[in-house]
Scaffold this motif. Sequence first.
Motif, PDB file in Angstrom:
ATOM      1  N   PRO A 134      -4.816  -0.698   8.190  1.00  0.00           N
ATOM      2  CA  PRO A 134      -5.268   0.591   7.962  1.00  0.00           C
ATOM      3  C   PRO A 134      -4.702   1.688   9.059  1.00  0.00           C
ATOM      4  CG  PRO A 134      -7.217  -0.515   8.634  1.00  0.00           C
ATOM      5  CD  PRO A 134      -6.016  -1.718   8.656  1.00  0.00           C
ATOM      6  N   SER A 135      -4.904   1.364  10.324  1.00  0.00           N
ATOM      7  CA  SER A 135      -4.266   2.283  11.207  1.00  0.00           C
ATOM      8  C   SER A 135      -2.773   2.373  11.278  1.00  0.00           C
ATOM      9  CB  SER A 135      -4.640   1.870  12.622  1.00  0.00           C
ATOM     10  OG  SER A 135      -4.220   0.576  13.057  1.00  0.00           O
ATOM     11  N   MET A 187      -2.034  10.008  -2.075  1.00  0.00           N
ATOM     12  CA  MET A 187      -1.326  10.249  -0.767  1.00  0.00           C
ATOM     13  C   MET A 187      -1.979  11.334  -0.321  1.00  0.00           C
ATOM     14  SD  MET A 187       1.020   9.015   1.503  1.00  0.00           S
ATOM     15  CE  MET A 187       2.460   8.270   0.418  1.00  0.00           C
ATOM     16  N   GLU A 188      -1.802  12.376  -0.937  1.00  0.00           N
ATOM     17  CA  GLU A 188      -2.494  13.673  -0.493  1.00  0.00           C
ATOM     18  C   GLU A 188      -3.789  13.699   0.015  1.00  0.00           C
ATOM     19  OE1 GLU A 188      -2.113  17.448   1.104  1.00  0.00           O
ATOM     20  OE2 GLU A 188      -0.462  16.184   0.544  1.00  0.00           O
ATOM     21  N   LYS A 189      -4.505  13.286  -0.620  1.00  0.00           N
ATOM     22  CA  LYS A 189      -5.990  13.271  -0.564  1.00  0.00           C
ATOM     23  C   LYS A 189      -6.306  12.352   0.748  1.00  0.00           C
ATOM     24  CE  LYS A 189     -10.452  11.869  -2.610  1.00  0.00           C
ATOM     25  NZ  LYS A 189     -10.967  11.268  -3.785  1.00  0.00           N
ATOM     26  N   VAL A 190      -5.644  11.331   1.119  1.00  0.00           N
ATOM     27  CA  VAL A 190      -5.799  10.390   2.227  1.00  0.00           C
ATOM     28  C   VAL A 190      -5.334  11.152   3.476  1.00  0.00           C
ATOM     29  CG1 VAL A 190      -3.805   9.171   2.115  1.00  0.00           C
ATOM     30  CG2 VAL A 190      -5.838   8.238   3.104  1.00  0.00           C
ATOM     31  N   ARG A 191      -4.217  11.710   3.194  1.00  0.00           N
ATOM     32  CA  ARG A 191      -3.554  12.589   4.359  1.00  0.00           C
ATOM     33  C   ARG A 191      -4.547  13.653   4.731  1.00  0.00           C
ATOM     34  NH1 ARG A 191       2.166  13.854   2.371  1.00  0.00           N
ATOM     35  NH2 ARG A 191       2.632  11.806   3.555  1.00  0.00           N
ATOM     36  N   GLN A 192      -5.126  14.301   3.705  1.00  0.00           N
ATOM     37  CA  GLN A 192      -6.073  15.399   4.325  1.00  0.00           C
ATOM     38  C   GLN A 192      -6.959  14.808   5.143  1.00  0.00           C
ATOM     39  OE1 GLN A 192      -7.125  17.590   0.736  1.00  0.00           O
ATOM     40  NE2 GLN A 192      -5.136  18.329   0.231  1.00  0.00           N
ATOM     41  N   ALA A 223       0.840  -1.209  -0.068  1.00  0.00           N
ATOM     42  CA  ALA A 223       0.166   0.008  -0.069  1.00  0.00           C
ATOM     43  C   ALA A 223       0.795   1.054  -0.134  1.00  0.00           C
ATOM     44  CB  ALA A 223      -1.056  -0.056   1.286  1.00  0.00           C
ATOM     45  N   LEU A 224       1.850   1.410   0.906  1.00  0.00           N
ATOM     46  CA  LEU A 224       2.721   2.583   0.943  1.00  0.00           C
ATOM     47  C   LEU A 224       3.520   2.730  -0.617  1.00  0.00           C
ATOM     48  CD1 LEU A 224       3.751   4.677   2.826  1.00  0.00           C
ATOM     49  CD2 LEU A 224       5.719   3.439   3.454  1.00  0.00           C
ATOM     50  N   ALA A 225       3.905   1.691  -1.155  1.00  0.00           N
ATOM     51  CA  ALA A 225       4.411   1.597  -2.468  1.00  0.00           C
ATOM     52  C   ALA A 225       3.727   2.284  -3.290  1.00  0.00           C
ATOM     53  CB  ALA A 225       5.165   0.341  -2.909  1.00  0.00           C
ATOM     54  N   ALA A 226       2.385   1.947  -3.429  1.00  0.00           N
ATOM     55  CA  ALA A 226       1.684   2.286  -4.241  1.00  0.00           C
ATOM     56  C   ALA A 226       1.245   3.951  -4.008  1.00  0.00           C
ATOM     57  CB  ALA A 226       0.126   1.387  -4.327  1.00  0.00           C
ATOM     58  N   LEU A 227       1.321   4.236  -2.824  1.00  0.00           N
ATOM     59  CA  LEU A 227       0.852   5.774  -2.533  1.00  0.00           C
ATOM     60  C   LEU A 227       2.048   6.713  -3.069  1.00  0.00           C
ATOM     61  CD1 LEU A 227      -0.827   5.261   0.755  1.00  0.00           C
ATOM     62  CD2 LEU A 227      -2.018   5.910  -1.055  1.00  0.00           C
ATOM     63  N   ILE A 228       3.321   6.068  -2.664  1.00  0.00           N
ATOM     64  CA  ILE A 228       4.321   6.884  -3.091  1.00  0.00           C
ATOM     65  C   ILE A 228       4.544   7.029  -4.591  1.00  0.00           C
ATOM     66  CG2 ILE A 228       6.982   6.815  -3.247  1.00  0.00           C
ATOM     67  CD1 ILE A 228       7.029   5.299  -0.762  1.00  0.00           C
ATOM     68  N   LEU A 282       1.897   6.014   9.165  1.00  0.00           N
ATOM     69  CA  LEU A 282       2.993   6.228   8.157  1.00  0.00           C
ATOM     70  C   LEU A 282       2.562   7.457   7.247  1.00  0.00           C
ATOM     71  CD1 LEU A 282       3.988   2.555   7.174  1.00  0.00           C
ATOM     72  CD2 LEU A 282       4.960   4.133   8.656  1.00  0.00           C
ATOM     73  N   ILE A 283       1.269   7.457   6.827  1.00  0.00           N
ATOM     74  CA  ILE A 283       1.050   8.422   5.897  1.00  0.00           C
ATOM     75  C   ILE A 283       0.944   9.907   6.906  1.00  0.00           C
ATOM     76  CG2 ILE A 283      -0.962   9.315   4.436  1.00  0.00           C
ATOM     77  CD1 ILE A 283      -1.923   6.509   4.171  1.00  0.00           C
ATOM     78  N   GLN A 284       0.395  10.065   7.878  1.00  0.00           N
ATOM     79  CA  GLN A 284       0.314  11.120   8.806  1.00  0.00           C
ATOM     80  C   GLN A 284       1.512  11.744   9.296  1.00  0.00           C
ATOM     81  OE1 GLN A 284      -1.678  10.330  12.569  1.00  0.00           O
ATOM     82  NE2 GLN A 284      -2.028  12.333  13.092  1.00  0.00           N
ATOM     83  N   CYS A 285       2.407  10.844   9.677  1.00  0.00           N
ATOM     84  CA  CYS A 285       3.671  11.379  10.188  1.00  0.00           C
ATOM     85  C   CYS A 285       4.650  11.579   9.380  1.00  0.00           C
ATOM     86  CB  CYS A 285       3.963  10.163  11.365  1.00  0.00           C
ATOM     87  SG  CYS A 285       2.918  10.012  12.533  1.00  0.00           S
TER      88      CYS A 285
END
Length: 519
Positions: free
Chosen positions: A466-467, A337-342, A326-331, A472-475
Amino acid sequence: MEDYQVCIQLFLIWLISTIVVRAILTRNRNNGGHHPKNPPSPPSLPIIGHLHLVSSLPHQSFHNLSSHYGPIFQIFLGSFACVVVSAPEIVREFLKTQEYAFSDRFNMLSSKDNITYGSKGMVFAPYGSHWKLLKKLSMSELFAGRTLDRFLPLRREETLRFLKGLKKKGEAGEAVDISGELLTLTNSIISRMTMSIRCCEIDGDDLDDSKMIREMVKEIMELAGKMNNVSEFIWLFKNWDLQGMNKRLKKVLERFDSMLERIISEHELVRKEKGEVRDLLDILLEIHEDNRRIDGIQFTKETIKAFIMDIFMAGTDTSATSIEWALAALINNPHVMEKVRQEIDSVTANNRLIQESDVGNLPYLQAIVKETLRLHPVVPLFNRYSTETSIICGYEIPPKTAVFINLWSMGRDPKIWENPLEFRPERFLGEERQLLDLRGQNFQLLPFGTGRRRYPGASLALLTVPSTLGALIQCFEWKVDGNVSMEEKPGSGLTLCRAHPLTCVPVPRFGQLSYLGEN
């Protein structure tokens, strides 16, 4: 010399006769009027069947074959008859309509009794009273809601430890092997919940225990998923162990058994001194020490060991691998990545770390997890084993047939998904699509299986994956050179691993890490 030539001639005569007789019988069976026919099948070779068509990425090989032979076809792995399925409506027939006939699992290792302490584990055990007992304990003890709630502070503590480690490395500009870090985290959570040991302690024996568990899990998952094992599938070499897999397995299991014996002894000593119940192992030992029979089954130490092994096989590598994909796909998709971070920042108000309880209020994050498991199911193939004759879609499926459900292929089927190769979480938004969950009711998306054999730890995975991904996305911002390769690792066994470790620098986001010191 003459005797040797005679033996060779006799062998060739026998081989040719066997091939001819088999061809005649197969033709008669398929053209026998009222008899159901076999599923379509590619041309096979003597002895090896279709092993030459199966690569070190078997789900991809099966996907390519399905484009020629349809969503249900038959192959032979040496002497083993197998059926491969890649359409939701046909999967439903196998796993729901006629589930009882396909409730056993096919194990590709003849040495499975070593893995499961004489078939006392749940993962490979045949469907029956013993398996039902272990499933009942899984659902009522380890993965019950009250148990998950009791271990919530533990999971939060390990997640904070994990994030602080990334923060330290990120501030130093150090690149991180995300795969290894995630495996350490998931292993620590399962180890503490199960046996009250932490992965990678600085001192003491826990470091050795952790390494042993991780090596065992990786090796077992790799060996159990091999489809090119000559010694296992070709009867002529059944006892030869040509590729040394049984030898490797025996060595790993001896180490695991020794480690577990020591941990069990330590738990028994603490129970005598303090009488406290700290973890799942204590609960299992309590049942064993009372010499109770549950549903007529005697709970032995071998049962405990097999049960613990099952938990580690199913719960450590799988969650870590899902988060990494998931993280690789978001990168590679910074707009996602920006949309879910918001979304995360709006729910946490930028003043606290995301919690497991927030996941229900983060539909886009949930959609990302679903989209990841669609494109990169951690177990791309799961299997069943028939115990009686069944008729599926007009085809006869005899007993002792292995059935492979190709989740990877269904996730890439344009008849099911629009632009299936595109990473687009939005496909899981909207009232109708949000109802498409991961709990085994939607046959086009079955990352945890369905029915009796559904993975009992799905509830835990749907909290931690998911948590942890959200944290990882938030921080952090994730610094990499170019795009991240999404190539799959050949020969990785049951789990679908990345060919190249995800290595990147976790750059702390300004103002997002001040609360990592909270308990």
